[in-house]
Design an enzyme around this catalytic site. Structure first.
Site, short mmCIF file in Angstrom:
data_model
loop_
_atom_site.label_atom_id
_atom_site.label_comp_id
_atom_site.label_asym_id
_atom_site.label_seq_id
_atom_site.Cartn_x
_atom_site.Cartn_y
_atom_site.Cartn_z
N ARG A 146 0.81 -1.22 0.00
CA ARG A 146 0.00 0.00 0.00
C ARG A 146 0.85 1.28 0.00
O ARG A 146 0.49 2.29 0.61
CB ARG A 146 -0.96 0.02 1.20
N SER A 167 -11.43 -0.01 3.45
CA SER A 167 -10.56 -0.65 4.44
C SER A 167 -9.83 0.42 5.25
O SER A 167 -9.12 1.25 4.69
CB SER A 167 -9.57 -1.56 3.72
N GLU A 195 -4.82 2.88 6.89
CA GLU A 195 -4.75 2.74 5.43
C GLU A 195 -5.49 3.90 4.77
O GLU A 195 -5.08 4.40 3.73
CB GLU A 195 -5.36 1.41 4.98
#
Length: 299
Positions: free
Chosen positions: A172, A221, A291
């Site tokens: 990520r 998320s 995130e």
């Protein structure tokens, strides 16, 4: 927020004090000092080249993985609209995709062209620019598995082509600098049968529908999966399923999702996330990392 920045001329649209809540999935948060929707890559490049170097610049895609704080976002928010939303097959395995194209459009175009391996993009509620910057992924695949190259306009206005290896991808994360905006990308899959590709897309869509609160005001998320762990499981084990703060709540359906249950402020949502992080740390000793990107000024 005062809109007193001296701005260069543009061929696209430029709006002062533009509300961002309608443009993000949480439907909460303040305004952009300026919202710029460029007409094309040259319009964006010229604008950034002439814009004072001290003015912050942020790209906005579909607003899925984002908390815009209630005090708004200073500087210029760049939103890549329809001119950047085109997707086209180059040959039997590669696609060129505008930075504003959605994951659904990319995967559907790949299916129609008989290109397999991009089905996972069907499940990511964002745009190509966000996938490339954040190494977006789902269902066992990531952007770094399919990216050949991308066209980027740097904060200086310079247009550059970067290869996959130039982005130094990790989980990520890429090394794209602040203010750099991905205007297009080339993805490579493999030859496949459209019917089989559609079946895989249907499987992914059904799994997502079954496990995630897709019809709620959410941000996707919330926390990264720590090494060897699932974030949702750590949140659940810390007793946070359904936990509420103000108008924000941890989803009962999937505990790595935060919800705006109706009238949450961005402060409510972020504070709930921090409370979840605290409880997980107390319970497991593991410090969850956000995130979801959090931007702007705390009101």
């Amino acid at each position: 927020m005062s809109a007193t920045i001296a701005l260069p001329p543009v061929r696209g649209t430029l709006k002062a004090d533009a509300p961002l809540a309608p443009l993000v999935w949480f439907k909460a948060g303040g305004a952009a000092q300026w919202l710029f929707e460029p007409k094309d890559a040259d319009d964006l490049s010229d604008f950034l080249a002439m814009l004072g170097p001290d003015v912050p610049v942020m790209a906005l895609g579909l607003g899925s993985n984002l908390i815009v704080r209630d005090g708004g976002v200073p500087g210029v928010v760049v939103r890549l609209g329809k001119p950047f939303a085109k997707v086209m097959a180059l040959d039997e395995t590669t696609l060129t995709c505008g930075g504003g194209a959605s994951g659904i459009l990319v995967s559907s175009t790949a299916r129609d062209a008989g290109i397999a391996g991009l089905e996972f993009l069907r499940s990511i509620p964002g745009t190509v620019g966000g996938f490339v910057r954040m190494n977006g992924g789902a269902y066992g695949r990531e952007t770094r598995d399919i990216l050949l190259s991308c066209e980027v306009v740097l904060r200086s206005g310079e247009q550059v082509t970067l290869l996959n290896r130039d982005l130094a991808y990790t989980y990520r994360h890429s090394n794209l600098t602040d203010g750099a905006i991905v205007v297009s990308a080339t993805f490579r899959g493999e030859p496949g049968e459209p019917a089989a590709i559609q079946a895989e897309m249907d499987r992914i869509a059904a799994a997502r529908e079954d496990s995630q609160p897709l019809r709620s005001k959410t941000g996707g998320s919330t926390f990264k999966n720590p090494d060897g762990h699932k974030a949702w499981q750590l949140v659940d084990e810390a007793g946070c399923r359904g936990l509420a703060l103000g108008g924000a709540q941890v989803s009962e359906k999937h505990t790595n999702f935060l919800l705006n249950s109706g009238d949450a402020s961005s402060a409510d949502i972020e504070a709930l996330g921090e409370e979840v992080r605290r409880r997980v740390k107390d319970k497991s000793g593991i410090e969850l990392e956000w995130e979801i990107q959090r931007v702007g000024i705390v009101k």
